[in-house]
Enzyme design. Structure first.
Site, short mmCIF file in Angstrom:
data_model
loop_
_atom_site.label_atom_id
_atom_site.label_comp_id
_atom_site.label_asym_id
_atom_site.label_seq_id
_atom_site.Cartn_x
_atom_site.Cartn_y
_atom_site.Cartn_z
N GLY A 75 0.77 -1.23 0.21
CA GLY A 75 0.00 0.14 -0.07
C GLY A 75 0.94 1.17 -0.05
CB THR A 78 -2.57 5.46 5.57
OG1 THR A 78 -3.89 5.86 5.98
CG2 THR A 78 -1.88 4.63 6.73
CG MET A 185 -7.88 -3.17 5.07
SD MET A 185 -8.81 -4.74 4.88
CE MET A 185 -10.07 -4.35 6.20
CB CYS A 215 -4.58 4.76 0.02
SG CYS A 215 -5.03 4.31 1.79
#
Length: 265
Positions: A75, A78, A185, A215
């Protein structure tokens, strides 16, 4: 159902610094790989911190030089902080590991949790995490007197909402009735054991996301259970519900190795 335990590391005044939690993840990961402990999910709240996964681009980081911790999960960038329930499931999976199936189980748990609180959520194809879906484009409010057909993000992949006023801020996506992420996530699997996990926005100050491109997504935003319900929801309220749904999908799952296609001889 396999053995599965939860460890509540700290919340509120006992929030856990990111580095402390990361060190504990690695310790438990090593113990789980050695079969010294059962599958374990660390649950906690962090003080405010930005973390960047391996795919984070330089232009997605804070423009003002706010420090960012680079981590080994998948990812992008964040924010973690007060009002956000963070979970790090450390689970041994059969090899070859099906990473996508593990991610889908986490999403299932959070979708079920949100539904129990009365918030309808969904997956968005190509975007990990759990989302509150926005209105169809023709039904969304106009921005600055223009229809969304003229939204600069529609034609410019380099559009930066941070430089174009609060009407484009990720934290205002609910007012714009756009898709908005309620649970982020990012995971990693090493030696067949998972690390990292999810961050559910319960009642955080979502304006913390406005410093970054959360993200790496420019055309959507963020939200929280409290915003969607129009009332204050607390982590204390959410915690037992989260444990129940996580146990159901992680401990109760029939874990299978990833299917591997073999070339014909």
């Amino acid at each position: 159902m396999s053995e599965f335990r939860f460890v509540r590391m700290g919340f509120g005044a006992d929030r856990v610094e990111y580095q402390v939690a990361w060190d504990e993840q690695r310790r438990v990961h090593a113990a789980r790989f050695a079969d010294e402990v059962p599958d374990t999910c660390l649950l906690l709240e962090h003080p405010a911190v930005y973390t960047a996964g391996r795919r984070t681009a330089p232009e997605e980081r804070p423009l003002d030089g706010t420090p960012v911790i680079d981590v080994d999960r998948g990812g992008k960038i964040t924010w973690h902080g007060p009002g956000q329930l963070v979970g790090y499931p450390i689970q041994k999976l059969p090899r070859p590991v099906d990473v996508v199936a593990h991610l889908r189980r986490l999403e299932d748990a959070m979708i079920a949790l949100c539904a129990e609180f009365g918030v309808a959520t969904s997956r968005v194809e190509g975007r990990a995490g759990v989302w509150v879906l926005g209105d169809p484009v023709p039904e969304r409010p106009k921005l600055g007197g223009l229809t969304l057909d003229f939204d600069p993000r529609a034609a410019d992949p380099e559009f930066d909402p941070r430089l174009n006023g609060p009407e484009y801020a990720p934290s205002n996506a609910g007012q714009r009735r756009e898709d908005r992420k309620i649970c982020a996530m990012g995971i990693r699997v090493a030696k067949g054991v998972t690390m990292h996990g999810f961050a559910l926005n319960v009642n955080p100050d979502t304006s913390n996301f406005d410093k970054i491109i959360p993200c790496g997504i420019r055309d959507a935003g963020v939200t929280s259970l409290s915003y969607e319900l129009g009332r204050e929801v607390t982590i204390e309220e959410v915690l037992p519900v989260a444990e129940r749904h996580l146990r159901a999908v992680l401990a109760g799952a029939e874990l299978r190795p990833r299917a591997v296609e073999t070339a014909p001889a």
